[in-house]
Every structure is written in structure tokens, then in C-alpha cells.
Design an enzyme around this catalytic site. Structure first.
Site, PDB file in Angstrom:
ATOM      1  N   LYS A  25       0.823  -1.101   0.119  1.00  0.00           N
ATOM      2  CA  LYS A  25      -0.114  -0.307   0.118  1.00  0.00           C
ATOM      3  C   LYS A  25       0.996   1.213   0.070  1.00  0.00           C
ATOM      4  CE  LYS A  25      -4.105  -1.855   2.525  1.00  0.00           C
ATOM      5  NZ  LYS A  25      -5.031  -1.587   1.352  1.00  0.00           N
ATOM      6  N   ARG A  77     -10.310 -11.553   0.917  1.00  0.00           N
ATOM      7  CA  ARG A  77     -11.201 -12.403   0.096  1.00  0.00           C
ATOM      8  C   ARG A  77     -10.490 -13.960   0.184  1.00  0.00           C
ATOM      9  NH1 ARG A  77     -11.463  -8.972  -5.252  1.00  0.00           N
ATOM     10  NH2 ARG A  77     -11.036  -7.381  -3.748  1.00  0.00           N
TER      11      ARG A  77
END
Ligand code: BES
Ligand code: ZN
Ligand code: ZN
Length: 471
Positions: free
Chosen positions: A247, A321
Site C-alpha cells: 500500500k 477475500r
């Protein structure tokens, strides 16, 4: 803070100051209407006016609805905590409004001070609510339930706000074990050896570069004669650096909150067990830390998930996920539930779609989504439905594996994440499943409603309402 409901008449209650909620239309008829008007008070929502000599604090409300009262009570409690008053009294004669009042006080008065060396101490110690002419017993039941829900919301906030050095996968598991002990719950923890034996290679890949061992937490509450069974699954990323798809520096800050789904399901479990609801509840949390290092999983890897479905990793920052794919598969095999809900700070795209305040809900059952809308309305949480469709589903196609962990197009990212999870929901559970994306609603750096800086405890109030109303 001591908050009590009293049978006494408001005038008989002993307190330093009297708090009243006044709307524009009630202002004229108010005992101190003239003085309040002179002071500039107009009864506008969330505005305050102290009449110190009269021992009165008034707070404006647009009308007498739950949402307005919750917000006003939250503003009032902040002002009272900043004052030198030690006790306050307030009148509430409505069973529907009392929960909003309690939530405003308990949630609005929340502060997280664990890491302050000299936390400010408020003088305010006691809130007394007079039930006036109303029936004490029915008010008391609503009051007691509201206290349990609000305290559980603050419990969830506390653990989300903890820093990743203190709250990592093993300490998360320890905390869950402690909750299980105090609330008499079943508790099973799977470490990496057990996860490997379960073929949970999708979840294991995400945590591989962390110095903390990944954990699957399973808590259960099994009352006698349970009406229904529900499984609540939470994303518990104790830190999300993004992994090798690292990130940007500014996006990484606040990523301690990526465990908010896991913390929320613990809060829901606390509510259900303390309210002694006759619903069997199972909580499953995938507690993992997504880091970088020589052992990190990579874009280009192909993972074999627990269900056998192979996953092409195209972005290691779409890790939630991958964890949920395995935990959802495990949960479905372990428990044949009537409802299967998952909670996750899953996508930035959900915030783009719905704004920061709203939880995104996805799933196949319109009826179930409708019931959730009602629970959101009852509890003052915001939800918006994001619809699945066949075209978005195709964007998850992989050339080399069964599915890709990211979409090939940049739009509809919250929905494609939901559709990725859908791939791991068994056919017989499609109508029982809902996915809640709490990326925006779980954490805030700018206070809103009864939420201060930091974790909000999103979904705890809403699901508590749902659980209470299961038939
Ligand atoms: N934990 C983040 C999602 C998130 C973002 C939560 C901002 C709260 C605030 C999640 O793991 C993530 O990084 N998702 C990516 C997915 C993308 C790589 C497909 C995102 O949203 O950018
Ligand atoms: Zn991520
Ligand atoms: Zn994440």
C-alpha cells in the site's frame, strides 16, 4: 460511567444538572423558553445551551425520533464530560426511545485512552434516567438490553482500536478464548499446523510473511431449544500492509482496522450470550497479518483453496477475500446454519460506491436483505445494497486458474469482491448468505453521529437487532 434507570419522578431525583431535549416547536411552551431564546437557543438539532443558574442543559432535537435523540444525547454527553458536573438526570418515558438515549450516552461518551500516558478524567460519574409516568418494567427491559448492546459495541471498538503490535493473530485468539470463558462459550482455535491439515492454503499464504502465526477462531453459543442456527464469519486482518503489492504510505495508516469484521462478530456473540437469546451462534474469524518479506506470497502465485478451487493471485492487497474463501468453506462444512453472514473491511471501492458511513450488503436473497434493512433502520445503522450481475462476475476470470483474486476492470470493485466470495458459497447456502462490506463504516478519522475518532463498532447494533427478532 454509572447509568441507571429510576422509578423516581424527575423532580425527586438528585443530580447536579437536568438535561432536557427540546425541539423548536416545544421551545415556546418550555418553562425556561424565554431565557433559552434570549441565550440564542433555537432548538436546532444537536445545539446546546447551558443555563447554569437554573441547573439546566438543553439540547436541540429536530423531532422526537430515535436517530435524532441518539445524536443529541451523544452531543450532550460530550459537553457534560467536558464540564465539572458530577451527575445528570434526564426524563424518558418511551420504550422505543430509551435504547437510542442509552446508545447516545454510552457510544457518544466513548473514548479510547489506552495509549495516553495521562488520560483526562471526566468529573461526570452518574447518569440517572427517570421513567416518569411510564411502566417501569417494560422500560427496564429495553434499558437493560440497550446497555448490553452499547457495551458490546464499545468492546468491539476497543479491540479494533488496539495497535497491531498488541493485537496480532495469537493475541486475538487469546482474547476470544477469554471471552469464551467469561461468557460460557465453546472455543476452538486452529493454528498453522491445523490450518495446513485442513488444506487452508489460501488463508495460510496471506499470513506467510508475518512473524505471527495465523489463527482460525471458532466460538459457539448453544442454548437449549435454539430456534435457529447462524454462522457469523469475520475478516480478522490484524494488519494489512498490502503485502508485496504494498500500500502507499498514506493508505497504510489505519489498516489496524482491517480486523474490524472479526471484532464485530465477537461483539455480536457477546450480545447474544448476555441477552441469552435462544439462537445457536457460531463465530468464525480468520486472524492473519498481511506483511512483506522473503517468504511473502506473490502476485503470480496460484493458491489451492480449501474447497479445491484454484486462485490466481494478481494483487496481494486483495487478501481479505483469500482468507474468507477458506474460512467460509470451513464454516459451511462445520455448521449447517440457517443464516451465514460475513463481515469484512473488504474494499475501498465500497466507500467509493456508498460513502464512508454506509455498510454495503450483497447476496442472493432479496427477502433477507430486506430484513437487514429493517434491522439497520431500527438500530440507526446505514446500509446500502450492491447488486450482483453476470457481467461483473466474468471480470474475475483467470487464464491459468479457476478464478482471479482481482477484477480485470477498475469499476464495481465492492461487487466483484462479493462475487469472488460467492464462488465459495455452496449451492444449498446461496439464499442463506449475506456479505457485509464494512470498509467505510467500521472506522472514522472524523467524528459523525455517535462515533468519535477511530473504530465505530459497525454492524454490532444492526445484527443484535436482527438476532433479537429472529422468529
Ligand atoms: N483492507 C483493504 C480494504 C480497505 C481499504 C478497507 C480502505 C478500509 C479502508 C483490502 O484488503 C484492500 O486492500 N482491498 C483492495 C482491493 C484491490 C487490490 C482489488 C482495495 O480496496 O484497494
Ligand atoms: Zn488489502
Ligand atoms: Zn484488507
Amino acid at each position: 460511567m454509572n447509568i441507571k434507570l429510576s422509578k423516581k419522578n424527575i423532580n425527586e431525583l438528585d443530580a447536579d444538572i437536568f438535561l432536557a431535549f427540546v425541539s423548536e416547536k416545544d421551545l415556546k411552551a418550555h418553562e425556561q423558553g424565554k431565557l433559552l431564546t434570549q441565550a440564542g437557543f433555537k432548538g436546532e438539532q444537536d445545539t446546546l445551551c447551558f443555563l447554569h443558574e437554573q441547573g439546566l442543559l438543553v439540547c436541540g432535537v429536530e423531532s422526537e425520533t430515535k436517530d435524532e435523540l441518539r445524536s443529541a444525547a451523544s452531543v450532550a454527553i460530550k459537553a457534560l464530560k467536558a464540564s465539572n458536573y458530577k451527575s445528570v438526570k434526564v426524563l424518558c418515558e418511551s420504550t422505543t426511545l430509551i435504547s437510542a438515549l442509552v446508545e447516545g450516552f454510552v457510544l457518544g461518551g466513548y473514548e479510547y485512552t489506552k495509549y495516553k500516558s495521562q488520560p483526562k478524567k471526566a468529573a461526570l460519574k452518574k447518569i440517572s434516567i427517570s421513567c416518569g409516568e411510564a411502566d417501569f418494567a417494560s422500560l427496564e427491559a429495553a434499558f437493560d438490553a440497550a446497555i448490553i448492546v452499547a457495551n458490546a459495541t464499545n468492546f468491539t471498538r476497543d479491540i479494533v482500536n488496539e495497535i497491531p503490535e498488541d493485537l496480532n493473530p495469537p493475541s486475538f485468539a487469546k482474547l476470544a478464548k477469554e471471552l469464551a470463558k467469561t461468557n460460557n462459550l465453546g472455543c476452538e482455535i486452529l493454528g498453522e499446523k491445523e490450518l495446513d491439515a485442513q488444506n487452508m492454503h489460501s488463508m495460510l499464504a496471506v499470513g506467510r510473511a508475518s512473524r505471527h502465526e495465523s489463527q482460525l477462531i471458532h466460538l459457539s453459543y448453544k442454548p437449549k431449544n435454539a430456534k435457529k442456527i447462524i454462522s457469523l464469519v469475520g475478516k480478522g486482518l490484524t494488519y494489512d500492509s498490502g503485502g508485496l503489492s504494498l500500500k502507499a504510505a498514506t493508505s497504510m495508516v489505519t489498516m489496524k482496522m482491517d480486523k474490524a469484521g472479526g471484532c464485530a462478530v465477537l461483539g455480536m456473540m457477546k450480545v447474544a450470550s448476555e441477552l441469552k437469546l435462544d439462537i445457536e451462534i457460531h463465530v468464525f474469524i480468520g486472524a492473519v497479518e498481511n506483511m512483506i518479506g522473503g517468504d511473502a506470497y506473490k502476485p503470480d502465485d496460484v493458491l489451492v483453496s480449501r474447497s479445491g478451487t484454484t486462485i490466481e493471485v494478481r494483487n496481494t492487497d486483495a487478501e481479505g477475500r483469500l482468507v474468507l474463501a477458506d474460512v467460509l468453506d470451513y464454516a459451511q462444512e462445520k455448521v449447517k446454519a440457517d443464516y451465514l453472514f460475513d463481515f469484512a473491511t473488504l474494499t475501498g471501492a465500497c466507500m467509493v460506491a456508498l460513502g464512508q458511513y454506509t455498510t454495503g450488503i450483497m447476496g442472493h436473497s432479496s427477502a433477507l436483505k430486506h430484513t437487514i434493512f429493517e434491522s439497520a433502520n431500527n438500530s440507526g445503522e446505514l446500509v446500502g445494497s450492491l447488486p450482483f450481475n453476470q457481467h461483473l462476475k466474468k471480470l474475475l476470470k483467470s487464464e491459468i486458474a479457476d478464478i482471479s483474486n482481482t477484477s480485470s476492470k477498475p469499476y464495481g470493485g465492492a461487487i466483484t469482491a462479493g462475487l469472488f466470495l460467492d464462488k465459495f458459497i455452496k449451492e444449498e447456502n446461496k439464499e442463506k448468505w449475506l456479505h457485509f462490506d464494512i470498509a467505510g463504516s467500521a472506522y472514522t478519522e472524523t467524528p459523525w453521529d455517535c462515533n468519535g475518532y477511530g473504530a465505530t463498532g459497525a454492524a454490532v447494533r444492526m445484527i443484535s437487532d436482527f438476532l433479537k427478532n429472529i422468529k
